[in-house]
Design an enzyme around this catalytic site. Structure first.
Site, PDB file in Angstrom:
ATOM      1  N   LYS A 134      99.730 177.406 -36.547  1.00  0.00           N
ATOM      2  CA  LYS A 134      99.643 175.981 -36.205  1.00  0.00           C
ATOM      3  C   LYS A 134     100.460 175.085 -37.152  1.00  0.00           C
ATOM      4  CE  LYS A 134      97.572 172.808 -33.674  1.00  0.00           C
ATOM      5  NZ  LYS A 134      97.223 172.863 -32.256  1.00  0.00           N
ATOM      6  N   VAL A 168      99.988 168.629 -29.914  1.00  0.00           N
ATOM      7  CA  VAL A 168     101.107 169.139 -30.707  1.00  0.00           C
ATOM      8  C   VAL A 168     101.801 170.323 -30.021  1.00  0.00           C
ATOM      9  CG1 VAL A 168     101.780 170.095 -32.942  1.00  0.00           C
ATOM     10  CG2 VAL A 168      99.796 168.631 -32.773  1.00  0.00           C
ATOM     11  N   ASP A 169     100.999 171.301 -29.592  1.00  0.00           N
ATOM     12  CA  ASP A 169     101.594 172.549 -29.118  1.00  0.00           C
ATOM     13  C   ASP A 169     102.481 172.338 -27.895  1.00  0.00           C
ATOM     14  OD1 ASP A 169     100.037 173.487 -31.111  1.00  0.00           O
ATOM     15  OD2 ASP A 169      98.536 174.425 -29.827  1.00  0.00           O
ATOM     16  N   SER A 170     101.933 171.658 -26.885  1.00  0.00           N
ATOM     17  CA  SER A 170     102.745 171.502 -25.678  1.00  0.00           C
ATOM     18  C   SER A 170     103.963 170.617 -25.961  1.00  0.00           C
ATOM     19  CB  SER A 170     101.908 170.955 -24.519  1.00  0.00           C
ATOM     20  OG  SER A 170     101.422 169.677 -24.811  1.00  0.00           O
ATOM     21  N   GLU A 202      96.568 187.063 -51.901  1.00  0.00           N
ATOM     22  CA  GLU A 202      96.846 186.048 -50.885  1.00  0.00           C
ATOM     23  C   GLU A 202      95.943 184.817 -51.001  1.00  0.00           C
ATOM     24  OE1 GLU A 202      95.492 188.920 -50.534  1.00  0.00           O
ATOM     25  OE2 GLU A 202      93.939 189.014 -49.007  1.00  0.00           O
ATOM     26  N   GLY A 240     100.044 165.989 -24.398  1.00  0.00           N
ATOM     27  CA  GLY A 240     100.044 164.969 -25.445  1.00  0.00           C
ATOM     28  C   GLY A 240      99.698 165.583 -26.793  1.00  0.00           C
ATOM     29  N   HIS A 274      92.848 190.212 -54.425  1.00  0.00           N
ATOM     30  CA  HIS A 274      93.490 189.590 -53.256  1.00  0.00           C
ATOM     31  C   HIS A 274      94.583 188.612 -53.682  1.00  0.00           C
ATOM     32  CE1 HIS A 274      90.967 191.205 -50.054  1.00  0.00           C
ATOM     33  NE2 HIS A 274      90.036 191.273 -50.998  1.00  0.00           N
ATOM     34  N   GLY A 285      89.935 195.310 -45.561  1.00  0.00           N
ATOM     35  CA  GLY A 285      89.125 195.537 -44.372  1.00  0.00           C
ATOM     36  C   GLY A 285      87.721 195.920 -44.764  1.00  0.00           C
ATOM     37  N   CYS A 322      93.261 195.843 -51.524  1.00  0.00           N
ATOM     38  CA  CYS A 322      91.835 196.164 -51.390  1.00  0.00           C
ATOM     39  C   CYS A 322      91.656 197.446 -50.559  1.00  0.00           C
ATOM     40  CB  CYS A 322      91.090 194.969 -50.802  1.00  0.00           C
ATOM     41  SG  CYS A 322      89.332 195.062 -51.089  1.00  0.00           S
ATOM     42  N   TYR A 323      91.152 197.352 -49.332  1.00  0.00           N
ATOM     43  CA  TYR A 323      91.011 198.579 -48.529  1.00  0.00           C
ATOM     44  C   TYR A 323      92.355 199.316 -48.439  1.00  0.00           C
ATOM     45  CZ  TYR A 323      90.082 201.793 -44.680  1.00  0.00           C
ATOM     46  OH  TYR A 323      89.956 202.925 -43.923  1.00  0.00           O
TER      47      TYR A 323
END
Ligand code: XMP
Length: 514
Positions: free
Chosen positions: A370, A222-224, A167, A220, A165, A51, A78-79
């Site tokens: 996503k 992806v999500d829906s 990640e 139309g 880090h 952070g 880190c933080y």
């Protein structure tokens, strides 16, 4: 699961995604989430994110000491590490040498955190503060030239801290370290897989909805599509999908919707998949007539969509729930105190729908990122052209036809866009870029066709690379591909005599032109 407490690092979401990639389920909570809330998740381990704050300054974000006493392993990054040091009587101060970028880390003590990792390897550092002395119980387990306390441990309590880090991709052995923390230190055994997630989502949805009816707008996208397929698995014929065709979509939209319907239907062969196609294209065109201002276009489209959808939803007897494709980043942003990891533009979502409709919300994707939504879609066998499609804005071609919208101008933009999509797929470039599309400009230029001079509109080709749409770079396409697209547009799309290539990045430009 592993709980990640967010102290406002730009990497917080990345920590969660990188753990989940290793089949280790992780959720993010704000650093000041109530203790009950955190412990209620029954975490196997807790990660304190990085952070921007400084622990030695008044008012900097802290955690309750009781959290550390709960007997759960903790990894501070880190933080997060500086906070652990500070809470145990160590000293954190502005580092003598700020470290930003690659550093070589030397392991000084054997520790399960470094199992299978060489004694010396490359990590990514990005910090202004550093620990100067360690508090009670902590020992150094790794150092770099600039940071004598690059990694620390209180093995008895299973509290760990790393200044670098793990990640980010630049940290060579980051994956192994994350895995070591979760599997060897937190002793987290379960594997989070897409097939498991699929079962669990279906179970969760059944619990929430019971035998209530749900209405879901399909776009139309992806999500829906994935949300609808999940809901159909969960509740079958009690799901009612509506596809509002605003006439501003791409060529082939209706066919893609039919393919989607077929594959959703295949999820539960016995039950009927209720899908209503509503052709509202004339209505949208009428409402948009004479409007050139981009924000007004968006507002009109949003409002008209709600009107049409609301009417359709009301026609479904006894509907109680509205499905929404909220994703995990939206959920995190809305609860995060410091917010800011990646702010999603608000205009991208059609607002106001649930409030007006007085329906309860169902959010089948609210725990997913996503890329996980795509993977879940693949797990269910949904059509690849839908899952792998470039992002397409809700207001569609309306914001790619610059200036006033008319049917003939929409047709030009749609044909030009279809050529771009087609050539990108043929050339094998479709999956290499974030978005590729055509924009119809409100500018005419002089050209020559046969012996005649023409005075016709210009089409711009826009192609960008991006990770999240927040920033983007224009793609250095092979000239042959640019040439092919340009010559096909000028010869096949009547009324266009010039194509230009957009060489602007975001910022200062945006991806779309309106
Ligand atoms: P910009 O143009 O802001 O776009 O750089 C970033 C990403 O968002 C998409 N976009 C939209 N999506 N409704 C949407 O659903 C909108 O009004 C809208 N405007 C932009 C854009 O395509 C890109 O992926």
């Amino acid at each position: 699961m592993i709980v990640i407490l967010d102290f406002g690092s730009q990497y917080t979401q990345l920590i969660a995604r990188r753990l989940r990639e290793l089949e280790i389920y992780a959720e993010i909570l704000p650093f000041n989430a109530p203790l009950d809330g955190i412990l209620g998740k029954k975490p196997h381990g807790i990660i304190l994110s990085g952070g921007p704050a400084s622990v030695h300054k008044a008012g900097s974000p802290k955690i309750s000491p009781e959290l550390l006493e709960a007997g759960i392993p903790v990894l501070g990054i880190c933080y997060g590490m500086q906070l652990l040091v500070h809470m145990h009587g160590g000293r954190v101060a502005p580092a003598k040498r700020r470290e930003y970028g690659h550093a070589e880390v030397q392991v000084t003590t054997d520790d399960p955190l470094f199992d299978g990792i060489p004694k010396s390897w490359k990590v990514w550092m990005s910090h202004g503060d550093g620990a100067e002395s360690l508090g009670n119980g902590f020992k150094v387990i790794a150092k770099t030239d600039g940071a004598p306390f690059a990694a620390i441990a209180d093995a008895e309590h299973r509290w760990y801290g790393v200044q670098f880090h793990p990640e980010v991709a630049h940290t060579d052995k980051g994956a192994r370290m994350r895995e070591n923390f979760a599997r060897k230190i937190c002793l987290f055994k379960e594997r989070w897989t897409m097939s498991g997630e699929l079962d669990q989502s279906v179970r969760r949805l059944r619990e929430q909805v019971g035998d209530g009816k749900v209405v879901c707008a399909l776009s139309g996208g992806v999500d829906s599509s994935v949300a609808a397929a999940l809901l159909f698995r969960a509740i079958g014929r009690n799901l009612h999908c509506v596809f509002v065709d605003h006439g501003l979509g791409r060529e082939g939209d209706v066919e893609r919707m039919a393919a989607l319907a077929k594959s959703v239907q295949a999820q539960v062969p016995g039950a009927k998949f209720n899908l209503k196609l509503v052709d509202a294209s004339k209505l949208f065109l009428r409402k948009l007539a004479g409007v050139s201002d981009p924000e007004r276009k968006r507002k009109i489209i949003g409002k008209t969509f709600i009107e049409v959808f609301d009417k359709e939803a009301k026609a479904i007897r006894g509907v109680e729930f509205l499905a929404q494709g909220t994703l995990y980043p939206d959920v995190i942003e809305s609860v995060s105190v410091h917010g800011p990891s990646a702010v999603i533009k608000s205009h991208h979502n059609v607002g106001g729908l649930p409030k007006r409709m007085k329906l309860r919300l169902v959010e089948p994707l609210r725990f997913l990122f996503k890329d996980e939504v795509r993977r879940l879609g693949r797990e269910m066998g949904l059509p690849e052209p839908i899952l792998g499609a470039h992002p397409f804005p809700g207001p569609g071609l309306a914001i790619r036809v610059l200036g006033a919208i008319t049917q003939p101008r929409l047709d030009i933009a749609r044909k030009a866009d279809a050529i771009v999509q087609d050539e990108f797929r043929r050339a094998g470039w479709y999956d290499k870029v974030w978005q590729a599309f055509a924009v119809l400009l409100p500018v005419k230029s002089v050209g020559v066709m046969g012996d005649e001079r023409t005075h016709q509109p210009v089409v711009a080709l826009r192609v960008v690379e991006s990770v999240d749409g927040m920033t983007a770079d224009w793609t250095r396409l092979p000239y042959d591909l640019v040439h092919k697209i340009s010559s096909r547009i000028t010869s096949e799309v009547r009324g266009v005599n010039r194509v230009v290539f957009d060489v602007s990045s975001k910022p200062p430009s945006t991806i779309e032109w309106e």
